[in-house]
Design a protein around this motif. Sequence first.
Motif, PDB file in Angstrom:
ATOM      1  N   VAL A  32       0.846  -1.201   0.000  1.00  0.00           N
ATOM      2  CA  VAL A  32       0.000   0.000   0.000  1.00  0.00           C
ATOM      3  C   VAL A  32       0.878   1.247   0.000  1.00  0.00           C
ATOM      4  CG1 VAL A  32      -1.710   1.316   1.328  1.00  0.00           C
ATOM      5  CG2 VAL A  32      -1.986  -1.161   1.036  1.00  0.00           C
ATOM      6  N   ALA A  33       1.939   1.234   0.784  1.00  0.00           N
ATOM      7  CA  ALA A  33       2.866   2.378   0.799  1.00  0.00           C
ATOM      8  C   ALA A  33       3.467   2.576  -0.591  1.00  0.00           C
ATOM      9  CB  ALA A  33       3.975   2.146   1.834  1.00  0.00           C
ATOM     10  N   ALA A  34       3.879   1.490  -1.227  1.00  0.00           N
ATOM     11  CA  ALA A  34       4.454   1.597  -2.572  1.00  0.00           C
ATOM     12  C   ALA A  34       3.420   2.130  -3.562  1.00  0.00           C
ATOM     13  CB  ALA A  34       4.969   0.234  -3.031  1.00  0.00           C
ATOM     14  N   ALA A  35       2.176   1.647  -3.455  1.00  0.00           N
ATOM     15  CA  ALA A  35       1.123   2.107  -4.370  1.00  0.00           C
ATOM     16  C   ALA A  35       0.820   3.590  -4.182  1.00  0.00           C
ATOM     17  CB  ALA A  35      -0.140   1.278  -4.156  1.00  0.00           C
ATOM     18  N   CYS A  36       1.002   4.071  -2.956  1.00  0.00           N
ATOM     19  CA  CYS A  36       0.754   5.489  -2.661  1.00  0.00           C
ATOM     20  C   CYS A  36       1.996   6.349  -2.910  1.00  0.00           C
ATOM     21  CB  CYS A  36       0.320   5.660  -1.207  1.00  0.00           C
ATOM     22  SG  CYS A  36      -1.295   4.976  -0.835  1.00  0.00           S
ATOM     23  N   GLY A  37       3.136   5.710  -3.088  1.00  0.00           N
ATOM     24  CA  GLY A  37       4.379   6.457  -3.269  1.00  0.00           C
ATOM     25  C   GLY A  37       4.865   7.118  -1.993  1.00  0.00           C
ATOM     26  N   VAL A  38       4.598   6.459  -0.863  1.00  0.00           N
ATOM     27  CA  VAL A  38       5.005   6.995   0.434  1.00  0.00           C
ATOM     28  C   VAL A  38       5.789   5.935   1.202  1.00  0.00           C
ATOM     29  CG1 VAL A  38       3.023   8.570   0.572  1.00  0.00           C
ATOM     30  CG2 VAL A  38       2.866   6.298   1.606  1.00  0.00           C
ATOM     31  N   SER A  39       6.361   6.336   2.312  1.00  0.00           N
ATOM     32  CA  SER A  39       7.094   5.389   3.149  1.00  0.00           C
ATOM     33  C   SER A  39       6.120   4.541   3.961  1.00  0.00           C
ATOM     34  CB  SER A  39       8.018   6.145   4.106  1.00  0.00           C
ATOM     35  OG  SER A  39       7.247   6.844   5.073  1.00  0.00           O
ATOM     36  N   VAL A  40       6.618   3.415   4.443  1.00  0.00           N
ATOM     37  CA  VAL A  40       5.828   2.544   5.304  1.00  0.00           C
ATOM     38  C   VAL A  40       5.359   3.310   6.535  1.00  0.00           C
ATOM     39  CG1 VAL A  40       5.977   0.506   6.790  1.00  0.00           C
ATOM     40  CG2 VAL A  40       6.895   0.413   4.468  1.00  0.00           C
ATOM     41  N   GLY A  41       6.219   4.135   7.060  1.00  0.00           N
ATOM     42  CA  GLY A  41       5.866   4.940   8.239  1.00  0.00           C
ATOM     43  C   GLY A  41       4.680   5.854   8.001  1.00  0.00           C
ATOM     44  N   SER A  42       4.544   6.329   6.774  1.00  0.00           N
ATOM     45  CA  SER A  42       3.397   7.189   6.455  1.00  0.00           C
ATOM     46  C   SER A  42       2.080   6.437   6.606  1.00  0.00           C
ATOM     47  CB  SER A  42       3.507   7.732   5.029  1.00  0.00           C
ATOM     48  OG  SER A  42       4.618   8.577   4.911  1.00  0.00           O
ATOM     49  N   ILE A  43       2.082   5.182   6.240  1.00  0.00           N
ATOM     50  CA  ILE A  43       0.867   4.373   6.376  1.00  0.00           C
ATOM     51  C   ILE A  43       0.552   4.185   7.860  1.00  0.00           C
ATOM     52  CG2 ILE A  43      -0.259   2.170   5.844  1.00  0.00           C
ATOM     53  CD1 ILE A  43       0.361   3.978   3.364  1.00  0.00           C
ATOM     54  N   TYR A  44       1.610   3.972   8.657  1.00  0.00           N
ATOM     55  CA  TYR A  44       1.415   3.799  10.101  1.00  0.00           C
ATOM     56  C   TYR A  44       0.933   5.083  10.778  1.00  0.00           C
ATOM     57  CZ  TYR A  44       3.237  -0.947  10.231  1.00  0.00           C
ATOM     58  OH  TYR A  44       3.402  -2.299  10.060  1.00  0.00           O
ATOM     59  N   ASN A  45       1.055   6.214  10.122  1.00  0.00           N
ATOM     60  CA  ASN A  45       0.474   7.443  10.674  1.00  0.00           C
ATOM     61  C   ASN A  45      -1.046   7.372  10.698  1.00  0.00           C
ATOM     62  OD1 ASN A  45       2.890   8.797  11.170  1.00  0.00           O
ATOM     63  ND2 ASN A  45       2.951   9.643   9.095  1.00  0.00           N
ATOM     64  N   TYR A  46      -1.613   6.557   9.820  1.00  0.00           N
ATOM     65  CA  TYR A  46      -3.065   6.456   9.710  1.00  0.00           C
ATOM     66  C   TYR A  46      -3.618   5.141  10.252  1.00  0.00           C
ATOM     67  CZ  TYR A  46      -2.579  10.468   6.645  1.00  0.00           C
ATOM     68  OH  TYR A  46      -2.297  11.704   6.143  1.00  0.00           O
ATOM     69  N   PHE A  47      -2.803   4.093  10.218  1.00  0.00           N
ATOM     70  CA  PHE A  47      -3.249   2.761  10.631  1.00  0.00           C
ATOM     71  C   PHE A  47      -2.203   2.137  11.530  1.00  0.00           C
ATOM     72  CE2 PHE A  47      -4.994   3.704   6.461  1.00  0.00           C
ATOM     73  CZ  PHE A  47      -6.352   3.517   6.688  1.00  0.00           C
ATOM     74  N   ASP A  48      -2.619   1.650  12.686  1.00  0.00           N
ATOM     75  CA  ASP A  48      -1.688   1.078  13.656  1.00  0.00           C
ATOM     76  C   ASP A  48      -1.146  -0.288  13.242  1.00  0.00           C
ATOM     77  OD1 ASP A  48      -1.968   3.274  15.320  1.00  0.00           O
ATOM     78  OD2 ASP A  48      -3.582   2.356  16.497  1.00  0.00           O
ATOM     79  N   SER A  49      -1.888  -0.987  12.377  1.00  0.00           N
ATOM     80  CA  SER A  49      -1.480  -2.343  12.013  1.00  0.00           C
ATOM     81  C   SER A  49      -2.084  -2.720  10.667  1.00  0.00           C
ATOM     82  CB  SER A  49      -1.981  -3.341  13.068  1.00  0.00           C
ATOM     83  OG  SER A  49      -3.401  -3.360  13.063  1.00  0.00           O
ATOM     84  N   LYS A  50      -1.607  -3.828  10.135  1.00  0.00           N
ATOM     85  CA  LYS A  50      -2.182  -4.355   8.901  1.00  0.00           C
ATOM     86  C   LYS A  50      -3.649  -4.714   9.133  1.00  0.00           C
ATOM     87  CE  LYS A  50      -2.073  -8.131   5.593  1.00  0.00           C
ATOM     88  NZ  LYS A  50      -1.527  -9.420   5.236  1.00  0.00           N
ATOM     89  N   ALA A  51      -3.961  -5.283  10.295  1.00  0.00           N
ATOM     90  CA  ALA A  51      -5.347  -5.663  10.592  1.00  0.00           C
ATOM     91  C   ALA A  51      -6.266  -4.444  10.553  1.00  0.00           C
ATOM     92  CB  ALA A  51      -5.417  -6.353  11.948  1.00  0.00           C
ATOM     93  N   GLU A  52      -5.808  -3.335  11.104  1.00  0.00           N
ATOM     94  CA  GLU A  52      -6.620  -2.117  11.074  1.00  0.00           C
ATOM     95  C   GLU A  52      -6.775  -1.609   9.644  1.00  0.00           C
ATOM     96  OE1 GLU A  52      -6.839   2.461  12.755  1.00  0.00           O
ATOM     97  OE2 GLU A  52      -5.268   1.144  13.524  1.00  0.00           O
ATOM     98  N   LEU A  53      -5.693  -1.632   8.880  1.00  0.00           N
ATOM     99  CA  LEU A  53      -5.756  -1.215   7.481  1.00  0.00           C
ATOM    100  C   LEU A  53      -6.749  -2.082   6.711  1.00  0.00           C
ATOM    101  CD1 LEU A  53      -4.742   0.267   4.899  1.00  0.00           C
ATOM    102  CD2 LEU A  53      -2.934  -1.472   4.782  1.00  0.00           C
ATOM    103  N   VAL A  54      -6.615  -3.391   6.815  1.00  0.00           N
ATOM    104  CA  VAL A  54      -7.480  -4.308   6.075  1.00  0.00           C
ATOM    105  C   VAL A  54      -8.932  -4.147   6.523  1.00  0.00           C
ATOM    106  CG1 VAL A  54      -8.007  -6.743   5.662  1.00  0.00           C
ATOM    107  CG2 VAL A  54      -5.649  -5.934   5.528  1.00  0.00           C
ATOM    108  N   GLY A  55      -9.170  -4.000   7.817  1.00  0.00           N
ATOM    109  CA  GLY A  55     -10.529  -3.795   8.317  1.00  0.00           C
ATOM    110  C   GLY A  55     -11.161  -2.540   7.746  1.00  0.00           C
ATOM    111  N   THR A  56     -10.387  -1.488   7.658  1.00  0.00           N
ATOM    112  CA  THR A  56     -10.888  -0.231   7.103  1.00  0.00           C
ATOM    113  C   THR A  56     -11.115  -0.362   5.601  1.00  0.00           C
ATOM    114  OG1 THR A  56      -9.687   0.958   8.846  1.00  0.00           O
ATOM    115  CG2 THR A  56     -10.477   2.255   6.989  1.00  0.00           C
ATOM    116  N   VAL A  57     -10.249  -1.108   4.933  1.00  0.00           N
ATOM    117  CA  VAL A  57     -10.430  -1.337   3.489  1.00  0.00           C
ATOM    118  C   VAL A  57     -11.715  -2.134   3.244  1.00  0.00           C
ATOM    119  CG1 VAL A  57      -9.468  -2.456   1.433  1.00  0.00           C
ATOM    120  CG2 VAL A  57      -7.969  -1.176   2.966  1.00  0.00           C
TER     121      VAL A  57
END
Length: 185
Positions: A32-57
């Motif tokens: 997801v970070a690669a698809a957005c062109g951002v760092s992994v840390g940027s994704i963690y600014n919005y989602f605490d974990s993969k589970a939270e990201l997937v749940g929101t998706v």
Amino acid sequence: MNIVVTSKEEILKASRELVRQQGWSAVNIRTVAAACGVSVGSIYNYFDSKAELVGTVVESIWCEIFHRPEGETAFRDTQACICWIYERMADGCKQYPDFFALHSLGFMREDKLDGKRRMQQTWQHILDGLCTVLKRDVKIRANAFDERFTAEKFADILFSLMLSALLRQEYDPSAVLEIVRRTLY
């Protein structure tokens, strides 16, 4: 290092596109970070974990598939509402192949509680809308519901039938419409 600013909605949009193109296995923090062109840390600014990201998706896909239409014609009566739900299921299956079958099975496990909760909230929203339509439908005979057989109970039965059809990928509402006709009209 270039800092690329993104938003939660851009992350969800990229994640939905990954699901659409590559399936659920493609959704993780790094892809997801690669698809957005951002760092992994940027994704963690919005989602605490993969589970939270997937749940929101999951929630965002359900909301995209079952978004309320501009006109209220889909909610003018029970039959129109059921047809609309089946049309949305068929369209959702085309947009997100295997979404309904694969994600629903994956969220029944204990470690996916957030995704399961979000999915159930979305289902409840759809169920509530169906129940509202049942209560407003002027075609339904006056004595169709009583204290033992309520609009809520019937909406739950109809929605269970629709979810079953969804998992079987059968998008013909005729059987459910016949149940409505025989039971309520």
